[in-house]
Design an enzyme around this catalytic site. Structure first.
Site, PDB file in Angstrom:
ATOM      1  N   LYS A 103       0.866  -1.184   0.000  1.00 52.21           N
ATOM      2  CA  LYS A 103       0.000   0.000   0.000  1.00 52.21           C
ATOM      3  C   LYS A 103       0.896   1.225   0.000  1.00 52.21           C
ATOM      4  CE  LYS A 103      -2.475   1.504   3.740  1.00 52.21           C
ATOM      5  NZ  LYS A 103      -1.963   2.890   3.889  1.00 52.21           N
ATOM      6  N   GLU A 173      -9.469   7.400   3.613  1.00 55.57           N
ATOM      7  CA  GLU A 173      -9.440   7.608   5.067  1.00 55.57           C
ATOM      8  C   GLU A 173      -9.942   9.011   5.412  1.00 55.57           C
ATOM      9  OE1 GLU A 173      -5.794   6.463   7.007  1.00 55.57           O
ATOM     10  OE2 GLU A 173      -6.441   7.281   8.933  1.00 55.57           O
TER      11      GLU A 173
END
Ligand code: KIV
Length: 288
Positions: A103, A173
């Site tokens: 990631k 997020e």
């Protein structure tokens, strides 16, 4: 899963035993997050954690969850210096830990060039937009991102750019729920939300937050699915009490000199491979 309309369930893990529990519970994606820096190593942010530390924990997760899809979160400065250095580091991650993917935070043009290089080399990349904790100092704190038109537009554009660069998914997020839903609908790759509402294609949480092991952290988006801090504290207090009073260990926890007495332990032992008495698969054996 997105094409089938199935929601993707992701959680972080940092060690062998929790990884095994996540695999057995059917979690779709295990993220060795750089939240490791805070929840395992006790740093104030994710910035100090090193690639070697991340890899050390990823190897333990791999051993605990050999059949799961495991992603390692590339830590601060392991991919920002140059796309070539990112490729070298991400390649090391796949070679030396056995995880399937990495990631990477960010969605600007340079990040997209790096994603392209990694993907061309056969390294699957999960993107990460919105609040990107490695940039907390530049963002001015842990704040919801995309509340004004300019940042919302930037997020939409970066999500499209990451998809075009080859990301197989994107973590969103701390993004307003409507915007996260709109971005999710506009992409063919899945989004995995944390603090981004119910309309993303999947959800991720930091394991220790989800299990209530870190009750001092109480963001609005977090739901606690267990109360492990309280349970752990109670168990440890009981142990302290029983040892102090001489109640533990009792005869049932003690060995006699008789070699044919029985097994050292029931069950599988602690790790994947054998070890000394009571540790590892070898602990299954009878003493006889
Ligand atoms: O480091 C981490 O745990 C993460 C998740 C919160 C997405 O990046």
């Amino acid at each position: 899963m997105k094409q089938r309309g199935e929601r993707i369930v992701a959680l972080t893990a940092y060690d062998f035993l929790f990884a095994r529990i996540l695999q057995e519970a059917g979690v779709d994606l295990i993220l060795v997050g750089d939240s490791l820096a805070q929840v395992v190593l006790g740093y104030a942010s994710t910035i100090p954690v090193t690639l070697d530390e991340m890899m050390h924990h990823a190897r333990a997760v791999r051993r605990g969850a050999p059949d799961s899809f495991v992603v390692l979160d590339l830590p601060f400065l392991s991919f920002q210096i140059s796309p070539e250095e990112a490729l070298r580091n991400a390649g090391r991650v796949l070679k030396e830990t056995g995880v399937e993917a990495v990631k990477m935070e960010g969605g600007d043009q340079r990040s997209c060039e790096t994603v392209q290089l990694l993907v061309q080399a056969g390294i699957p990349v999960l993107g990460h937009l919105g609040l990107t904790p490695q940039s907390v100092n530049a963002l001015g704190g842990y704040r919801v991102q995309g509340r004004d038109d300019a940042t919302a537009d930037r997020l939409r554009q970066q999500a499209r750019a990451l998809e075009a660069s080859g990301c197989f998914g994107i973590v969103l997020e701390l993004v307003p729920a409507e915007l996260a839903g709109e971005i999710s609908k506009s992409l063919t790759i899945p989004t995995i939300g944390i603090g981004a509402g119910p309309h993303t294609d999947g959800q991720v949480l930091v394991l220790y937050d989800a299990l209530g092991l870190n009750t001092r952290f109480q963001p609005k988006f977090l739901k606690r699915f267990a109360d492990l801090e309280r349970e752990a504290k109670q168990g440890i207090e009981r142990y302290v009490d029983e040892v102090r009073k001489g109640e533990y260990p009792g005869p049932e926890h003690s060995f006699s000199a008789n070699r044919s007495e029985a097994k050292v332990s029931e069950g599988e032992g602690r790790g994947v491979s054998g070890g000394e008495e009571g540790r590892g698969v070898g602990a299954n054996r009878s003493e006889t």
